[in-house]
Motif scaffolding. Structure first.
Motif, PDB file in Angstrom:
ATOM      1  N   LYS A 118     -27.343   1.639  55.116  1.00  0.00           N
ATOM      2  CA  LYS A 118     -26.506   0.787  55.769  1.00  0.00           C
ATOM      3  C   LYS A 118     -27.251  -0.456  54.990  1.00  0.00           C
ATOM      4  O   LYS A 118     -25.960  -1.546  54.283  1.00  0.00           O
ATOM      5  CB  LYS A 118     -26.514   0.959  57.637  1.00  0.00           C
ATOM      6  CG  LYS A 118     -25.542  -0.119  58.233  1.00  0.00           C
ATOM      7  CD  LYS A 118     -25.912   0.038  59.227  1.00  0.00           C
ATOM      8  CE  LYS A 118     -25.256  -0.451  60.841  1.00  0.00           C
ATOM      9  NZ  LYS A 118     -25.147  -0.158  61.884  1.00  0.00           N
ATOM     10  N   THR A 124     -21.430   3.039  53.517  1.00  0.00           N
ATOM     11  CA  THR A 124     -21.013   2.423  54.600  1.00  0.00           C
ATOM     12  C   THR A 124     -20.343   3.510  54.912  1.00  0.00           C
ATOM     13  O   THR A 124     -20.166   4.558  56.254  1.00  0.00           O
ATOM     14  CB  THR A 124     -21.025   1.504  55.696  1.00  0.00           C
ATOM     15  OG1 THR A 124     -20.155   0.632  54.840  1.00  0.00           O
ATOM     16  CG2 THR A 124     -22.534   0.007  55.264  1.00  0.00           C
ATOM     17  N   HIS A 125     -19.709   3.840  53.721  1.00  0.00           N
ATOM     18  CA  HIS A 125     -18.094   4.214  53.572  1.00  0.00           C
ATOM     19  C   HIS A 125     -18.375   6.429  53.967  1.00  0.00           C
ATOM     20  O   HIS A 125     -19.497   6.716  53.141  1.00  0.00           O
ATOM     21  CB  HIS A 125     -17.032   4.619  52.942  1.00  0.00           C
ATOM     22  CG  HIS A 125     -16.963   3.172  52.859  1.00  0.00           C
ATOM     23  ND1 HIS A 125     -15.751   2.740  53.519  1.00  0.00           N
ATOM     24  CD2 HIS A 125     -16.804   1.975  51.851  1.00  0.00           C
ATOM     25  CE1 HIS A 125     -14.800   1.439  53.014  1.00  0.00           C
ATOM     26  NE2 HIS A 125     -16.289   0.981  52.298  1.00  0.00           N
ATOM     27  N   THR A 126     -17.824   6.781  54.956  1.00  0.00           N
ATOM     28  CA  THR A 126     -18.113   8.247  54.968  1.00  0.00           C
ATOM     29  C   THR A 126     -17.728   9.165  53.877  1.00  0.00           C
ATOM     30  O   THR A 126     -16.611   8.894  53.312  1.00  0.00           O
ATOM     31  CB  THR A 126     -17.043   8.552  56.099  1.00  0.00           C
ATOM     32  OG1 THR A 126     -18.001   8.466  57.069  1.00  0.00           O
ATOM     33  CG2 THR A 126     -17.334  10.287  56.440  1.00  0.00           C
ATOM     34  N   GLU A 151     -20.476  12.475  57.096  1.00  0.00           N
ATOM     35  CA  GLU A 151     -20.840  11.081  57.177  1.00  0.00           C
ATOM     36  C   GLU A 151     -21.524   9.678  55.457  1.00  0.00           C
ATOM     37  O   GLU A 151     -21.424  10.527  54.772  1.00  0.00           O
ATOM     38  CB  GLU A 151     -22.616  11.177  57.142  1.00  0.00           C
ATOM     39  CG  GLU A 151     -23.038  11.893  59.429  1.00  0.00           C
ATOM     40  CD  GLU A 151     -24.891  12.124  59.115  1.00  0.00           C
ATOM     41  OE1 GLU A 151     -25.280  11.224  59.387  1.00  0.00           O
ATOM     42  OE2 GLU A 151     -25.018  13.705  59.160  1.00  0.00           O
ATOM     43  N   PRO A 152     -21.933   8.692  56.307  1.00  0.00           N
ATOM     44  CA  PRO A 152     -22.250   7.969  55.130  1.00  0.00           C
ATOM     45  C   PRO A 152     -23.800   8.492  54.543  1.00  0.00           C
ATOM     46  O   PRO A 152     -24.285   9.088  54.716  1.00  0.00           O
ATOM     47  CB  PRO A 152     -22.422   6.542  55.569  1.00  0.00           C
ATOM     48  CG  PRO A 152     -21.534   6.449  56.073  1.00  0.00           C
ATOM     49  CD  PRO A 152     -21.660   8.174  57.460  1.00  0.00           C
TER      50      PRO A 152
END
Length: 574
Positions: free
Chosen positions: A40, A45-47, A460-461
Motif C-alpha cells: 500500500k 493499490t489496484h485490485t 485483492e491488491p
C-alpha cells in the motif's frame, strides 16, 4: 536510528548470530528475518481481478495468474509487472482490469507507467516470461492468455510494441495458454519460446458448470479431470524478429497434460536446455533435449512424473535450486490440498528422489500450494523454501472450515543438513496474514542486500513483502550479460564457492507459478567477506571463472570479459 538498528534493538540477544557459509543451524535458533507487506505504501493499490469473490463456477476463474520483478528500463532497480484477469459479473465502475507496469522510484515507491509504456490490455492473463529475444540489450515480455498470447518488444525507451503478429507467436484464439519460457534450445544464441496449455480447445469451448463435481461434499467447479488435456508448442527464433513453430519437428505433438508452470533447466548438465512442466492432475513432463532439435519426455524414468506411490499429482508451481549445497540443482513442485510439495533431490546423475517426507515439509496439507522459490533470505548460504497458498473453492470454507479459502505464506528454514523446518509463525504479518494467492516472484526491490517477495492475491491488491534481515550475514549478486550466448543469459549456471561451501543457481525466464523473479542471481555468504571463486557456465558452452570477489556487491559479468562492473548497495535504512 536505521531500520536495521531498530530491528536489532527489538530482537536483542534472541537474534541469531552471523553464520559461516555452510554452517548448520540448530532448529531451535530464531529465524533472523521479519517480513512486512509494504504494497500500500509503495503505491501498489489496484485490485487484481480474477473471477467472483465468493464463488468459482468455472475452472477458468480459479487458477489466477503470475507476477514479475522485471527491470524493464535497465536502471538497476527492479520494476513490477502485475497481470490481471476478469470477472463474469463485470469489473466495478471506474476500475480497469488491465495488466500494470510499475516503475521503481528508488525510494520504496512505484509509479504506474502502464499507459505510457503501451501495455494496457484486458483479458484473462495467466503466465509471463522475460527474455531479450532480439538481443538488443533490453528484455522483452511474453504473456499467455485464455485466448491469443502477446509478445511485447521492449523498445529501450520506456515503451513496448506488440509484435505478436509479425513474430508469429500468438497461438490459437481458442487456447488456454499458461506456462511459458524463453530458452535457447538449439544453442544458436537466440532465445526460442516454449508455451504450455492447460485444457484442450475442444473442452474449453464448452466447460461444464459448477455442480458436476464435488469436493469435501460441496458442489464446485468442474475440472480439469474429465476435460481434454492441453498440448505443448515450441517456436524457434529465426534471428530476424520472427519465429517458426517447430512443435512437430521437435516431436512434441503427442505430449499432453494439464500444463501449468514451465521452466527450462539443464537437469543432466550436458550443456543443452531441457524443460520441466508442472501438470495439474496428470503426470508432470520432463523434456530431455536430444541435441538434434527433438525432445523426449523422460519424467517417469527420472522420478519427476508421479508421486512416490505412482499417482499423478496436481502440480502447480516450480522452484529449482540447490537446497543441499552439493552443486546439483534440485526441484520443488507445489501441489493441491491434502498433499505436500514434492521436494526432488538430484542425485548428481540426473535422477530425482522425493525427499519431502524426510525433509520436514508436512507442516500443513490443508492448503493448496502455488508459487514457490528456493531463496536465501537470511544470507547464510543455505536457500530456504518459500511458497504461497490459496484454495480454488471459495464455497468450501463455510461448510468445512478446516479448508479455508485464504491461507498463510509458508517459509521453511534450511538447516544445512537436508532438513527444513517451518518458521512461518516467527516471521511476522507479511507471512501470517491470510490471502488466496497464486503467483509470486523474488527479488531485491530496494537494493538493500536481502531478498523480497511480490505476490498475486485473488481479487485483492498484490502483496509486496519486504524482508528485513538482521543476521549480519554477507551476500553477493551476479548479473550476467551474454555475448555469444543470448543476451539475457537464460540458461547460464553460476557456481559460487566460499571455503568448502559451494552453491549453484541458474538464470530462468519463468519460475514459481507462471512468474518471473529477479534475473540477478543472489547468493548468501554467511560470515565470509568474499567469494573465493565465481564460475559461470554459459549457454554457448564457454566456462569462465573469477576469484576473490568481495562480498556485499553486485557484479556484472559479461561473457568472455569477466567482471565488467561492480555496484555496492547501501544497508537497509541508511
Amino acid at each position: 536510528m536505521t531500520r536495521r538498528q531498530i530491528l536489532t534493538a527489538l530482537g536483542g540477544s534472541a537474534l541469531a548470530l552471523p553464520t559461516a557459509p555452510g554452517q548448520r543451524r540448530p532448529a531451535t535458533d530464531p529465524y533472523p528475518v521479519q517480513f512486512v507487506d509494504v504494497a500500500k505504501g509503495a503505491g501498489l493499490t489496484h485490485t487484481v481481478y480474477y473471477g467472483e469473490t465468493d464463488s468459482s463456477d468455472y475452472i477458468t476463474e480459479a487458477n489466477g495468474c503470475g507476477v514479475a520483478f522485471y527491470d524493464y528500463d535497465n536502471d538497476g532497480w527492479l520494476d513490477i509487472l502485475l497481470l490481471n484477469g476478469s470477472r463474469r459479473s463485470g469489473i466495478p465502475p471506474g476500475e480497469t482490469a488491465t495488466n500494470r507496469l510499475y516503475r521503481n522510484n528508488r525510494d520504496g515507491t512505484f509509479t504506474d507507467v502502464t499507459r505510457d509504456a503501451g501495455l494496457v490490455r484486458t483479458g484473462w492473463a495467466n503466465g509471463v516470461c522475460v527474455g531479450d529475444f532480439d538481443n538488443d540489450g533490453f528484455d522483452d515480455l511474453f504473456i499467455t492468455y485464455r485466448g491469443e498470447n502477446v509478445l511485447y518488444r521492449n523498445n529501450g525507451d520506456g515503451t513496448f510494441s506488440d509484435v505478436t503478429a509479425e513474430a508469429g507467436v500468438g497461438g490459437s484464439p481458442g487456447n488456454w495458454s499458461t506456462g511459458c519460457t524463453f530458452l535457447d534450445y538449439d544453442r544458436d544464441g537466440y532465445l526460442d519460446l516454449f508455451v504450455a496449455t492447460y485444457i484442450g480447445p475442444e473442452s474449453l469451448g464448452d466447460l461444464p458448470p459448477k455442480g458436476r463435481s464435488t469436493w469435501k461434499g460441496v458442489p464446485v467447479a468442474y475440472g480439469p479431470q474429465g476435460l481434454a488435456m492441453g498440448s505443448l508448442t515450441l517456436y524457434r527464433n529465426n534471428g530476424n524478429g520472427t519465429f517458426s513453430e517447430v512443435t512437430d519437428e521437435a516431436e512434441l505433438q503427442g505430449t499432453l497434460g494439464y500444463g501449468l508452470t514451465a521452466m527450462a533447466t539443464d537437469y543432466n548438465e550436458d550443456g543443452w536446455q531441457d524443460l520441466y512442466v508442472a501438470c495439474d492432475s496428470s503426470a508432470s513432463i520432463l523434456l530431455r533435449n536430444n541435441r538434434d532439435g527433438t525432445f523426449a519426455d523422460i519424467a517417469t524414468e527420472r522420478g519427476l512424473a508421479y508421486s512416490p506411490d505412482g499417482v499423478a499429482q496436481a502440480g502447480m508451481g516450480l522452484a529449482i535450486g540447490d537446497y543441499t549445497s552439493d552443486g546439483k540443482l534440485d526441484i520443488v513442485k507445489t501441489h493441491f490440498a491434502d498433499d505436500v510439495p514434492g521436494l526432488y533431490r538430484n542425485d548428481g546423475q540426473g535422477f530425482f528422489s522425493d525427499e519431502s517426507p524426510t525433509a520436514g515439509l508436512r507442516a500443513s496439507s490443508r492448503h493448496l500450494e502455488w508459487g514457490a522459490g528456493f531463496v536465501d533470505f537470511d544470507n547464510d548460504g543455505h536457500p530456504e523454501l518459500f511458497y504461497v497458498t490459496g484454495s480454488v473453492y471459495p464455497e468450501v470454507e463455510a461448510v468445512n472450515p478446516d479448508y479455508p479459502y485464504r491461507g498463510p505464506r509458508f517459509l521453511f528454514r534450511n538447516l544445512g543438513n537436508g532438513s527444513l523446518v517451518n518458521v512461518t509463525e516467527q516471521c511476522g504479518p507479511g507471512l501470517t496474514t491470510p490471502h488466496s494467492s497464486r503467483g509470486c516472484a523474488f527479488g531485491d526491490f530496494d537494493n538493500d542486500g536481502d531478498m523480497d517477495i511480490l505476490v498475486m492475491n485473488m481479487n485483492e491488491p498484490p502483496s509486496l513483502i519486504r524482508a528485513d534481515a538482521v543476521a549480519g550475514n554477507h551476500w553477493l549478486k551476479v548479473k550476467l550479460v551474454g555475448v555469444k550466448s543470448n543476451r539475457t543469459a537464460i540458461g547460464a549456471r553460476v557456481y559460487v564457492r566460499t571455503g568448502r561451501h559451494r552453491q549453484v543457481q541458474e538464470v530462468h525466464s519463468q519460475d514459481s507459478y507462471l512468474s518471473v523473479s529477479d534475473l540477478r542471481l543472489h547468493f548468501g555468504l554467511g560470515r565470509a567477506m568474499r567469494a573465493d571463486s565465481v564460475r559461470v557456465v554459459w549457454p554457448s558452452g564457454l566456462t569462465e571463472e573469477v576469484g576473490a570477489v568481495r562480498a556485499d556487491q553486485l557484479v556484472h559479468i559479461e561473457e568472455g570479459s569477466g567482471i565488467t562492473r561492480r555496484q555496492s548497495f547501501s544497508q537497509p535504512g541508511e
